[in-house]
Design a protein around this motif. Structure first.
Motif, PDB file in Angstrom:
ATOM      1  N   THR A   1      53.137  53.043  20.753  1.00  0.00           N
ATOM      2  CA  THR A   1      53.065  51.996  20.168  1.00  0.00           C
ATOM      3  C   THR A   1      53.840  51.712  19.082  1.00  0.00           C
ATOM      4  OG1 THR A   1      51.033  52.643  19.404  1.00  0.00           O
ATOM      5  CG2 THR A   1      50.862  51.953  21.539  1.00  0.00           C
ATOM      6  N   THR A   2      53.768  50.567  18.587  1.00  0.00           N
ATOM      7  CA  THR A   2      54.075  50.202  17.295  1.00  0.00           C
ATOM      8  C   THR A   2      53.021  49.234  16.659  1.00  0.00           C
ATOM      9  OG1 THR A   2      54.947  48.078  18.115  1.00  0.00           O
ATOM     10  CG2 THR A   2      56.784  49.751  17.911  1.00  0.00           C
ATOM     11  N   ASP A   3      53.218  49.095  15.286  1.00  0.00           N
ATOM     12  CA  ASP A   3      52.087  48.647  14.418  1.00  0.00           C
ATOM     13  C   ASP A   3      52.455  47.073  14.656  1.00  0.00           C
ATOM     14  OD1 ASP A   3      51.099  49.334  11.156  1.00  0.00           O
ATOM     15  OD2 ASP A   3      50.388  47.847  12.791  1.00  0.00           O
ATOM     16  N   LYS A   4      51.210  46.556  14.723  1.00  0.00           N
ATOM     17  CA  LYS A   4      51.290  45.039  15.141  1.00  0.00           C
ATOM     18  C   LYS A   4      51.672  44.291  14.007  1.00  0.00           C
ATOM     19  CE  LYS A   4      50.019  44.894  19.282  1.00  0.00           C
ATOM     20  NZ  LYS A   4      50.688  46.189  19.579  1.00  0.00           N
ATOM     21  N   GLU A   5      51.309  44.688  12.765  1.00  0.00           N
ATOM     22  CA  GLU A   5      51.770  44.006  11.630  1.00  0.00           C
ATOM     23  C   GLU A   5      53.075  44.095  10.943  1.00  0.00           C
ATOM     24  OE1 GLU A   5      48.510  45.417   9.668  1.00  0.00           O
ATOM     25  OE2 GLU A   5      47.355  44.615  11.123  1.00  0.00           O
TER      26      GLU A   5
ATOM     27  N   GLY B   1      55.646  46.080  12.566  1.00  0.00           N
ATOM     28  CA  GLY B   1      56.683  46.366  13.390  1.00  0.00           C
ATOM     29  C   GLY B   1      57.143  47.647  13.511  1.00  0.00           C
TER      30      GLY B   1
ATOM     31  N   GLU C   1      55.433  49.852  26.392  1.00  0.00           N
ATOM     32  CA  GLU C   1      54.469  49.125  25.850  1.00  0.00           C
ATOM     33  C   GLU C   1      54.274  47.881  26.351  1.00  0.00           C
ATOM     34  OE1 GLU C   1      54.606  49.052  21.888  1.00  0.00           O
ATOM     35  OE2 GLU C   1      52.763  48.353  21.264  1.00  0.00           O
TER      36      GLU C   1
ATOM     37  N   GLU D   1      48.987  46.695  29.861  1.00  0.00           N
ATOM     38  CA  GLU D   1      48.072  46.786  28.636  1.00  0.00           C
ATOM     39  C   GLU D   1      47.552  48.071  28.393  1.00  0.00           C
ATOM     40  OE1 GLU D   1      44.333  44.894  30.647  1.00  0.00           O
ATOM     41  OE2 GLU D   1      44.132  45.463  28.499  1.00  0.00           O
TER      42      GLU D   1
END
Lengths: 169, 385, 322
Positions: free
Chosen positions: A53-57, A59, A143, A147
């Motif tokens: 995953t990547t960090d949502k805020e 990136g 990703e 989900e």
């Protein structure tokens, strides 16, 4: 239990077996005609493939290359290379061989940053065996595929902290 | 060639027909080879042959850490996965003196009993296949049992994410917690299954064909069961009330009330009856556990980070046993101070139960041989490990 | 001229029987599927799998014909052909409508039983010729079973013959114009049950199918056969079953007699009802063991069929005396 059964009960049992099959003849069959119809996937289903995953805020990638998942995997399917720059660790390469995965979720449980997750979808078939060996690029792409499952690393670790009793997810 | 020559010798010298129910057979419940010596249709001698599914689990576990092992052990007796990992986890908790929170014990009981229901449904379904054949009434019973088992597996799927090898048990507690609708779904399942158990019992227990096939067939006496170390439904069918949940209660079983179904003469019918009554008992245990579920954490150890690897004291030994659907499943661990176990030994119930066939099979017909093997309910992942 | 007519008639009957039998396998699979909470075949020829028997036939024809090296070649090939031919021959004597029989024999019932009992030769020839212990065990079992169950079969078959006064099928049908033979108080029902059970045992059907018990002796006497020869065993069994259902509907249920619809339709309805009943029994019961099978025959069925036969004779004499 060795009592004799009277003849009436014997005849009754025969008629009862016939009655049960007759009853089922008129009920709806329970078959789900896959792949035209599909059963609903439950909320906590986790047996899809993996994703990084990547960090949502910001990136950025979440994986800090700490190699804990490589250490804990019972089947030894993860290989990670670490490199440090810009003040934190990164995973230079991350190879996961999906053929030997036993779906034990230990790698997800150990991860301190929720980087590796299992996905809530059905595992998709591939055409060649080499396609099962997922490299970092494929894992980052996954990703978008499904989900993430209900159980991520931080959630599972919170379930185990003895101080925070009574907190249920 | 050697088997061929051996068969010819038996036929010429003793006048018996040497029939090989080989590793691939529709009704030997797994990969198992039985060399039968027949005279007409009567079995005179049987020589079993195991080892086709040996995977070296005990040696493998010397190379893995303690925390990595519960998922591996679920594959040992593949019809009741949580029982195996529960045995291992109990042994390691004794070894390293770890306390388990009460809520975790109750959750372990719930999952263990649900898996017991699923395993007994498989046993009864495949028993129907053995008796009635795959072209006929046996298939009907088999498909009904599996249709009901799907409901139990759906419940496990909603709770943990996978249907079967759930990896619920961990050292120090369990991994997941319940979701809000769980109790309601379990109650629905309980009503459905109780009605079905009544249906199955009245369909089979007075059925003359079933009674003739299973009454007084394959009788295991109490002395024979004790001599061979049988456990589980096999020994309870002979009348001896040996159940580990009652005699050495583990993981909160001491707080529940349940009966232990017993048989009288230890034939095939009694073993079937013990299993089907145990389904009802498991349902009542699950509902008692859900009513009295305490609050609290689900695991007593710090979150799993490998900096805190488990290192039990050097030279410590511990044995943890559970009542799996097949009998007493035990794990004996010896540690040498490092994070990997020094030696692990699995006490498998199917191995001891299976050894009974050399005593009870001769003298019966071939059709009974299959029924007796099915009633002992061996799982070859457990026999061969 | 008569020869050509006869040839054409028998060709039509043969084709019709084989076609119907192929679709009886489809019916069985659908029916048994519904009883087990599942759908039977549905993909080949959506939505109900109409083309499934044709697909099965094509598949079986295209398989390699394996003859084991040590098997007795001539007998190995002869056995399945024998079973199919003898089962089909039984159809020559059964009336299809109230007036049409392929071969009108005045001893029709006797000829039918004679041909029905020739099937056992094919069964144990195939077991012997396969050179395989499983096949041998199963063919010995089935030879014992078939020969033993012929006794109650014959005695219960004779009851409608006695009640009608002749062995000809046409006479038996005519004698049921007032009331069907099954409605006779004790004689009709018991002889119907005995006949049904004995024919199930004769054609190796559940609950008496120990010779093909797939859970003990994998596939029994047809274990070494592949391809179309295996299909012959299967077809032969279904042809025999169809003949038995037809026979039951003629002897006990009045055959083509009925109020409004023509004779052909009534006989079809009755035959299908009996066939469905046989399927229903198959998929509801477990299998009996060989010694219980023999005990059931010699200790229960044979004495009861003797008694029923005597009662039938007594009744006819009393009626003639009045």
């Amino acid at each position: 239990m060795a009592k004799k059964v009277s003849k009436i009960r014997l005849v009754e049992a025969i008629i009862f077996s016939l009655w049960i099959t007759l009853k089922n003849l008129f009920k709806r069959p329970v078959t789900v005609q896959y792949p035209i119809e599909r059963r609903p996937i439950p909320e906590r289903w986790r047996a899809g493939t993996f994703a990084l995953t990547t960090d949502k805020e910001t990136g950025e990638e979440n994986c800090i290359g700490c190699k804990l998942c490589e250490r804990i995997c019972p089947s030894d399917i993860i290989i990670v290379e670490l490199e440090k720059h810009s003040g934190r660790g990164w995973a230079k390469s991350f190879v996961l061989d999906l053929q030997a995965c036993i779906q034990c979720e230990l790698c997800v449980q150990v991860c301190p940053t929720d980087a590796i997750v299992m996905l809530r979808g059905m595992a998709t078939p591939v055409a060649r065996r080499e396609d099962f060996i997922l490299d970092k690029k494929k894992l980052m792409e996954n990703e978008e595929l499904f989900e993430a499952a209900w159980a991520t690393g931080i959630k599972l670790q919170k379930l185990h902290e003895p101080q925070k009793a009574g907190e249920k997810s | 060639m050697e088997g061929y020559v051996e068969e010819r010798i038996i036929e010429r010298e003793f006048g018996e027909l040497a029939l090989n129910m080989g590793p691939q057979h529709p009704s030997t419940h797994g990969v198992f080879r039985m060399k039968l010596h027949l005279r007409g249709e009567t079995v005179v001698n049987v020589v079993p042959d195991i080892g086709y599914l040996h995977r070296g689990v005990e040696k493998l576990s010397e190379t893995l850490d303690y925390d990595m092992l519960p998922p591996v052990y679920e594959r040992d007796d593949y019809l009741c996965p949580t029982a195996n990992s529960l045995a291992f986890v109990l042994a390691v908790e004794k070894l390293a003196s770890i306390e388990v929170p009460r809520r975790a014990s109750y959750l372990r009981v719930i999952t263990a009993e649900l898996q017991r229901i699923a395993s007994h449904l498989v046993a009864i379904g495949t028993f129907g296949l053995d008796l009635g054949g795959s072209m006929g009434g046996g298939t009907t019973l088999f498909l009904y049992c599996f249709r009901d088992r799907e409901k139990v597996l759906d419940l496990m799927e909603s709770l943990t994410g996978t249907r079967f090898h759930t990896n619920m048990n961990q050292i120090g507690g369990v991994r997941y917690d319940l979701y809000p609708d769980f109790a309601k779904e379990v109650m629905e399942l309980k009503q459905y299954l109780e009605k079905l158990v009544d249906d199955y019992r009245s369909m089979l227990e007075t059925n003359p064909i079933f009674l003739e096939r299973t009454r007084n067939v394959g009788i295991v006496t109490q002395e024979l069961a004790k001599e061979f170390g049988a456990s589980g439904p096999v020994i309870r069918a002979t009348g001896i009330p040996y159940d580990i949940r009652r005699s050495k209660p583990y993981s909160a079983y001491g707080e529940f009330e349940f009966n232990i179904p017993l048989g009288t003469i230890g034939d095939v019918f009694d073993r079937y009856l013990v299993r089907i009554l145990e389904i009802s008992e498991s349902l009542s245990i699950v509902s008692q556990a859900l009513e009295g579920l305490p609050e609290g954490p689900v695991n007593s150890r710090k979150p799993l980070k490998s900096a805190l690897l488990l290192k039990p004291p050097k030279g410590a030994e511990a044995y943890g046993a559970v009542e799996s659907p097949r009998g007493e499943l035990g794990v004996f661990v010896v540690s040498d101070g490092t994070s990997k176990p020094y030696r692990l030994k699995l006490r498998s119930p199917s191995f001891s139960n299976l050894a009974l066939i050399s005593e009870i099979l001769p003298g019966n017909l071939v059709a009974d041989a299959v029924a007796i093997l099915g009633s002992l309910d061996p799982v070859f992942g457990d026999v061969d490990r | 001229m008569i020869f050509i007519m006869g040839f054409l008639e028998s060709a039509i009957l043969l084709g019709a029987v084989i076609g119907i039998v192929a679709y009886l396998t489809w019916l069985e699979r659908k029916f048994s599927g519904r009883m087990q909470s599942r759908i039977g075949p549905y993909l080949v020829g959506r939505p109900h799998g109409w083309l499934q028997p044709i697909a099965d036939g094509l598949k079986l024809i295209s398989k390699e014909d394996i003859v084991p090296a040590k098997a007795d070649g001539l007998l190995f090939n002869f056995a399945p052909a024998w079973i199919l031919v003898v089962s089909l021959l039984g159809f020559a004597f059964l009336p299809i409508t109230a007036n049409w029989v392929l071969v009108n024999m005045d001893l029709g019932l006797l000829y039918f039983t004679a041909f029905g009992s020739l099937i056992v030769i094919g069964v144990f020839t195939s077991g012997w010729a396969s050179n395989n212990k499983y096949a041998l065990l199963s063919s010995l079992r089935s030879a014992a079973q078939i020969v033993a169950y012929e006794v109650p079969l014959l005695f219960s078959l004779l009851v409608p013959a006695i009640l009608a006064g002749s062995l000809d099928f046409m006479d038996i049908i005519r004698a049921q114009k007032g009331y069907w033979f099954i409605t006779f108080p004790v004689i009709g029902q018991i002889s119907f049950l005995i006949f049904l059970l004995a024919s199930l045992a004769e054609s190796n059907r559940m609950p008496f199918d120990l010779s093909e018990a797939e859970s003990e002796l994998v596939a029994g006497f047809s274990i070494e056969y592949s391809g179309m020869k295996f299909a012959y065993f299967y077809l032969g069994e279904y042809v025999h079953l169809l003949a038995v259902s037809l026979l039951v509907s003629i002897l006990f249920f009045g055959g083509p007699l009925g109020p409004i619809l023509p004779g052909g339709v009534w006989i079809t309805i009755k035959t299908m009802a009996v066939f469905l009943g046989i399927l229903w029994i198959r998929w509801s019961f477990l299998r009996v063991r060989i010694d219980q099978l023999m005990m059931f025959n010699w200790k229960i069925l044979t004495p009861v069929s003797f008694i029923v036969l005597l009662l039938a004779g007594l009744w006819v004499n009393l009626k003639a005396g009045m």
